[in-house]
Design an enzyme around this catalytic site. Structure first.
Site, mmCIF file in Angstrom:
data_model
loop_
_atom_site.group_PDB
_atom_site.id
_atom_site.type_symbol
_atom_site.label_atom_id
_atom_site.label_comp_id
_atom_site.label_asym_id
_atom_site.label_seq_id
_atom_site.Cartn_x
_atom_site.Cartn_y
_atom_site.Cartn_z
ATOM 1 N N ASP A 54 14.007 110.293 70.294
ATOM 2 C CA ASP A 54 12.780 110.542 70.939
ATOM 3 C C ASP A 54 11.915 110.844 69.937
ATOM 4 O OD1 ASP A 54 10.551 111.435 72.813
ATOM 5 O OD2 ASP A 54 11.732 113.267 73.141
ATOM 6 N N LYS B 75 15.529 113.883 68.096
ATOM 7 C CA LYS B 75 13.911 113.553 67.823
ATOM 8 C C LYS B 75 13.826 113.049 66.388
ATOM 9 C CE LYS B 75 12.450 116.078 71.351
ATOM 10 N NZ LYS B 75 11.163 116.008 72.299
ATOM 11 N N LYS C 278 9.974 114.295 84.577
ATOM 12 C CA LYS C 278 9.705 115.720 84.370
ATOM 13 C C LYS C 278 8.921 116.156 85.685
ATOM 14 C CE LYS C 278 10.147 115.946 79.655
ATOM 15 N NZ LYS C 278 9.448 116.219 78.207
ATOM 16 N N GLY D 216 13.534 118.040 80.079
ATOM 17 C CA GLY D 216 13.435 119.440 80.192
ATOM 18 C C GLY D 216 11.993 120.074 79.470
ATOM 19 N N LYS E 239 20.286 113.508 72.311
ATOM 20 C CA LYS E 239 18.897 112.951 71.781
ATOM 21 C C LYS E 239 18.345 113.471 70.559
ATOM 22 C CE LYS E 239 14.768 114.256 74.225
ATOM 23 N NZ LYS E 239 13.988 114.046 75.349
ATOM 24 N N SER F 229 18.986 117.773 73.533
ATOM 25 C CA SER F 229 18.019 117.260 72.750
ATOM 26 C C SER F 229 17.805 117.981 71.453
ATOM 27 C CB SER F 229 16.559 117.591 73.452
ATOM 28 O OG SER F 229 15.539 117.146 72.698
ATOM 29 N N ASP G 178 8.070 108.801 78.815
ATOM 30 C CA ASP G 178 7.845 110.184 79.244
ATOM 31 C C ASP G 178 6.172 110.627 79.347
ATOM 32 O OD1 ASP G 178 7.836 113.127 78.933
ATOM 33 O OD2 ASP G 178 9.025 113.294 77.378
ATOM 34 N N GLU H 137 12.636 107.132 73.260
ATOM 35 C CA GLU H 137 11.671 107.727 74.330
ATOM 36 C C GLU H 137 10.399 107.693 73.707
ATOM 37 O OE1 GLU H 137 13.454 111.211 75.801
ATOM 38 O OE2 GLU H 137 11.303 111.721 76.425
HETATM 39 MG MG MG Z 1 10.160 113.362 75.263
#
Ligand code: MG
Length: 340
Positions: free
Chosen positions: A158, A133, A232, A260, A131, A105, A208, A183
């Protein structure tokens, strides 16, 4: 926050509470988990003979929320059960994989070039999912730059709730980059508007923050609010709840992967074991110890192969790593003991 849970035969399991210092992911923090465990959760369990698979429902009965606090205790009891059964955590969960694919990420960067540099490094290290952000103003052009530099990489975005349904048209611009998923673009509690957005996007939505239980996962499936779930275990109250979400999504052909929460090597062990279940078909955010820690608190540290895989410990009873007690003692700033 680490928990050291001891049973009546002095078998000891370590677990981790993944709440942060600040309530910017979920309402929970370390300072809310502390009294939740001390005053409400631990007293319901200490000194009692309770099956580890019954703890989630027992706690849900009369303690609302506090899923991360509950999960740290519940998952620790699964590890105790594994130790007592001389089995690995993956085995008692029903996990079948021997290795799990790892994704990375990458946080918001100052420029598309800076993001490309980090994504390229991750790709070369072998990460199987990258991933990115995103947030308004740092989205389409950032993703475009990475896709141009890495045409074959498995990319996803994400948004951590940074958008509104009015941004649907803007978010649809991401469809051209062949992302695995986007996400949690909308509000952290939303299930309804994500369904509207999903109808507008070709890119699968992965939820998520919104999925806090198997009930919310069912809502997502029924409404079509997303096509993938990031599980998660801390967010959903532990392993029993994670397995219910896993089994439900599996039945509906919805893939899952393990996210995570910046865990130490203790929390990582729980995530790796969970990710060995069959419907975890996408790479998890299970970066090796060296990505986050100068020195981890477990031995051996978590490592990733050049192919981007982490090994699932299967021949050691319990969580599969040894906790470095001296190191933990050195780092401890606060502790408490709960007894019957
Ligand atoms: Mg997330």
């Amino acid at each position: 926050m680490l928990l050291e849970i001891t049973d009546s035969d002095n078998v000891v399991a370590w677990s981790e509470c993944v709440a942060g210092e600040y309530p910017n992911y979920s309402p929970e923090t370390i300072d809310t988990a502390w009294p939740a465990i001390e005053q409400w959760i631990a007293p319901r369990l200490i000194g009692k003979n309770i099956d580890h698979t019954a703890i989630y429902d027992l706690l849900e009965q009369d303690i609302r929320g506090h899923e991360m606090a509950k999960a740290s205790v519940e998952m620790g009891c699964w590890a105790l059960f594994a130790l007592r059964s001389r089995a690995s955590l993956a085995q008692v969960l029903g996990g079948s994989r021997t290795d799990v694919a790892v994704g990375i990420s990458l946080g918001i960067q100052a420029s598309p070039e800076a993001l490309v540099q980090r994504a390229r490094a991750a790709y070369e290290q072998g990460y199987q999912k990258i991933k990115l952000k995103i947030m308004p103003g740092r989205d389409v052009e950032y993703v475009r730059a990475v896709r141009a530099a890495l045409p074959d990489a498995h990319l996803m975005a994400d948004a951590n709730n940074a958008y509104h349904i009015a941004d649907a048209e803007h978010l649809a611009k991401l469809d051209e980059f062949g992302l695995m998923m986007i996400e949690q673009p909308l509000d952290h509690t939303d299930i309804v508007q994500h369904a509207t957005l999903q109808r507008r996007l070709r890119t699968p939505i992965c939820l998520d923050e919104s999925i806090t239980s198997a009930e919310r996962a069912r809502d997502m499936i029924e409404l079509g609010s997303g096509r993938i779930i990031n599980i998660k275990p801390g967010r959903v109250g532990g392993f029993t709840s994670s397995i219910r979400i896993h089994d439900l999504t599996h039945q509906f052909g919805i893939p899952v992967w393990c996210g995570g929460m910046l865990e130490s090597g203790v929390g990582r062990a729980y995530n790796v074991a969970l990710a060995s279940l069959p419907n975890f078909t996408m790479p998890g955010d299970l970066s090796p110890s060296a990505r986050y820690w100068e020195r981890d608190i477990v031995q051996p540290e978590w490592t990733m192969s050049a192919q981007g895989m982490v090994r699932v410990p299967r021949d050691v009873a319990g969580i599969g790593v040894e906790v470095d007690i001296d190191r933990i003692d050195d780092l401890t700033v606060r502790q408490a003991t709960c007894t019957a």
